[in-house]
Design a protein around this motif. Structure first.
Motif, PDB file in Angstrom:
ATOM      1  N   MET A   1      25.584  -9.569  -6.893  1.00 15.80           N
ATOM      2  CA  MET A   1      25.745  -9.448  -8.328  1.00 15.80           C
ATOM      3  C   MET A   1      25.307  -8.051  -8.752  1.00 15.80           C
ATOM      4  SD  MET A   1      23.697 -11.501 -11.299  1.00 15.80           S
ATOM      5  CE  MET A   1      22.134 -11.255 -10.511  1.00 15.80           C
ATOM      6  N   THR A   2      26.165  -7.370  -9.488  1.00 15.44           N
ATOM      7  CA  THR A   2      25.853  -6.043  -9.982  1.00 15.44           C
ATOM      8  C   THR A   2      25.378  -6.149 -11.423  1.00 15.44           C
ATOM      9  OG1 THR A   2      27.571  -5.126  -8.582  1.00 15.44           O
ATOM     10  CG2 THR A   2      26.770  -3.735 -10.354  1.00 15.44           C
ATOM     11  N   LEU A   3      24.252  -5.539 -11.687  1.00 13.33           N
ATOM     12  CA  LEU A   3      23.687  -5.572 -13.031  1.00 13.33           C
ATOM     13  C   LEU A   3      24.386  -4.565 -13.931  1.00 13.33           C
ATOM     14  CD1 LEU A   3      19.888  -5.717 -12.149  1.00 13.33           C
ATOM     15  CD2 LEU A   3      21.293  -7.588 -13.021  1.00 13.33           C
ATOM     16  N   GLY A   4      24.320  -4.823 -15.225  1.00 15.22           N
ATOM     17  CA  GLY A   4      24.750  -3.846 -16.207  1.00 15.22           C
ATOM     18  C   GLY A   4      23.631  -2.851 -16.433  1.00 15.22           C
ATOM     19  N   PRO A   5      23.828  -1.897 -17.348  1.00 11.50           N
ATOM     20  CA  PRO A   5      22.760  -0.940 -17.662  1.00 11.50           C
ATOM     21  C   PRO A   5      21.496  -1.671 -18.115  1.00 11.50           C
ATOM     22  CG  PRO A   5      24.826  -0.270 -18.673  1.00 11.50           C
ATOM     23  CD  PRO A   5      25.041  -1.653 -18.129  1.00 11.50           C
ATOM     24  N   ILE A   6      20.360  -1.124 -17.739  1.00 11.35           N
ATOM     25  CA  ILE A   6      19.066  -1.721 -18.033  1.00 11.35           C
ATOM     26  C   ILE A   6      18.337  -0.847 -19.042  1.00 11.35           C
ATOM     27  CG2 ILE A   6      16.838  -2.413 -17.048  1.00 11.35           C
ATOM     28  CD1 ILE A   6      19.250  -4.058 -16.006  1.00 11.35           C
ATOM     29  N   GLU A   7      17.645  -1.482 -19.968  1.00 12.47           N
ATOM     30  CA  GLU A   7      16.856  -0.765 -20.970  1.00 12.47           C
ATOM     31  C   GLU A   7      15.519  -1.469 -21.148  1.00 12.47           C
ATOM     32  OE1 GLU A   7      17.187   0.679 -25.633  1.00 12.47           O
ATOM     33  OE2 GLU A   7      18.928  -0.199 -24.652  1.00 12.47           O
ATOM     34  N   ILE A   8      14.468  -0.684 -21.272  1.00 14.66           N
ATOM     35  CA  ILE A   8      13.144  -1.232 -21.564  1.00 14.66           C
ATOM     36  C   ILE A   8      12.856  -0.985 -23.030  1.00 14.66           C
ATOM     37  CG2 ILE A   8      10.674  -1.086 -21.092  1.00 14.66           C
ATOM     38  CD1 ILE A   8      11.423  -0.076 -18.281  1.00 14.66           C
ATOM     39  N   VAL A   9      12.467  -2.033 -23.731  1.00 11.39           N
ATOM     40  CA  VAL A   9      12.178  -1.953 -25.156  1.00 11.39           C
ATOM     41  C   VAL A   9      10.736  -2.399 -25.373  1.00 11.39           C
ATOM     42  CG1 VAL A   9      12.806  -2.815 -27.442  1.00 11.39           C
ATOM     43  CG2 VAL A   9      14.578  -2.454 -25.738  1.00 11.39           C
ATOM     44  N   VAL A  10       9.984  -1.616 -26.142  1.00  4.66           N
ATOM     45  CA  VAL A  10       8.611  -1.966 -26.481  1.00  4.66           C
ATOM     46  C   VAL A  10       8.588  -2.304 -27.967  1.00  4.66           C
ATOM     47  CG1 VAL A  10       6.209  -1.196 -26.550  1.00  4.66           C
ATOM     48  CG2 VAL A  10       7.728  -0.392 -24.709  1.00  4.66           C
ATOM     49  N   LEU A  11       8.239  -3.541 -28.269  1.00  7.07           N
ATOM     50  CA  LEU A  11       8.174  -4.015 -29.650  1.00  7.07           C
ATOM     51  C   LEU A  11       6.705  -4.145 -30.017  1.00  7.07           C
ATOM     52  CD1 LEU A  11      10.860  -6.826 -29.270  1.00  7.07           C
ATOM     53  CD2 LEU A  11      11.213  -4.483 -30.068  1.00  7.07           C
ATOM     54  N   GLY A  12       6.214  -3.230 -30.841  1.00  5.11           N
ATOM     55  CA  GLY A  12       4.795  -3.180 -31.171  1.00  5.11           C
ATOM     56  C   GLY A  12       4.457  -3.973 -32.413  1.00  5.11           C
ATOM     57  N   PHE A  13       3.266  -4.576 -32.382  1.00  2.05           N
ATOM     58  CA  PHE A  13       2.745  -5.352 -33.503  1.00  2.05           C
ATOM     59  C   PHE A  13       1.342  -4.840 -33.776  1.00  2.05           C
ATOM     60  CE2 PHE A  13       5.855  -7.801 -31.212  1.00  2.05           C
ATOM     61  CZ  PHE A  13       6.700  -8.242 -32.224  1.00  2.05           C
ATOM     62  N   GLU A  14       1.236  -3.954 -34.772  1.00  4.68           N
ATOM     63  CA  GLU A  14      -0.027  -3.259 -35.032  1.00  4.68           C
ATOM     64  C   GLU A  14      -1.176  -4.214 -35.312  1.00  4.68           C
ATOM     65  OE1 GLU A  14      -1.746   0.434 -37.675  1.00  4.68           O
ATOM     66  OE2 GLU A  14       0.403   0.135 -37.509  1.00  4.68           O
TER      67      GLU A  14
END
Length: 147
Positions: A1-14
Motif C-alpha cells: 500500500m502506497t501512502l499519500g502525502p503526509i503532514e504533521i499538524v500541531v493543534l495547541g490549546f493554551e
C-alpha cells in the motif's frame, strides 16, 4: 500500500484544556476520505524544556483525547521524541497540544490516475495559510501604494 502525502499538524490549546470539540470535524474529514489520521499523541508542556506526552492509542478510554484515537486509521509510530521537542518548543508552559499525523488520502486517486497515464506525482508543497495571507496583504499594500 502506497501512502499519500503526509503532514504533521500541531493543534495547541493554551489553557491546557482539550475538550474534544474538534473530534466532529476530524470525523467529517476522515469519513469524507479527505484525510486519514495515521499517528498522533497528546502533549502537555509542563516546563520550558519539559513536555509530557501520551500516544493517542494509549489514553484513558473515557477521555476526550480517546475520541480522537477512536477515528485513527492506524498508528505508525512516526513521531519521535526529538520531533515532539521541536514541534512543541514554541508552546507556552501550561498549554497542551494534539500532534496529529495526517495522510492526505484525497490525492491518492489523482496520483494513481497520473501514474496510470505514465506520469508521476513529483512533489507536494504545503504553504501555511498565515504565509499566504502575509503575501496577499503585502500585494494589497503595494497595489494601494501604486494608486
Amino acid at each position: 500500500m502506497t501512502l499519500g502525502p503526509i503532514e504533521i499538524v500541531v493543534l495547541g490549546f493554551e489553557s491546557g484544556n482539550f475538550t474534544g470539540e474538534i473530534v466532529a470535524e476530524l470525523e467529517t474529514l476522515v469519513n469524507a476520505g479527505t484525510i486519514s489520521i495515521i499517528d498522533g499523541l497528546f502533549v502537555n508542556k509542563v516546563a520550558e524544556d519539559t513536555t509530557e506526552f501520551v500516544e493517542l492509542d494509549q489514553v484513558d478510554v473515557d477521555s476526550d483525547v480517546a475520541k480522537v484515537a477512536s477515528i485513527m486509521d492506524r498508528v505508525e509510530g512516526l513521531i519521535s521524541d526529538e520531533d515532539i521537542d521541536i514541534l512543541t518548543e514554541s508552546l507556552p508552559v501550561g498549554s497542551a497540544a494534539a500532534v496529529l499525523v495526517f495522510e492526505h488520502t484525497w490525492i491518492k486517486p489523482l496520483r494513481d490516475a497520473v501514474v496510470n497515464a505514465g506520469g508521476e506525482l513529483v512533489d507536494t508543497i504545503r504553504v501555511p495559510g498565515m504565509v499566504v495571507q502575509e503575501i496577499l496583504d503585502t500585494v494589497a499594500e503595494i497595489e494601494e501604494e501604486e494608486k
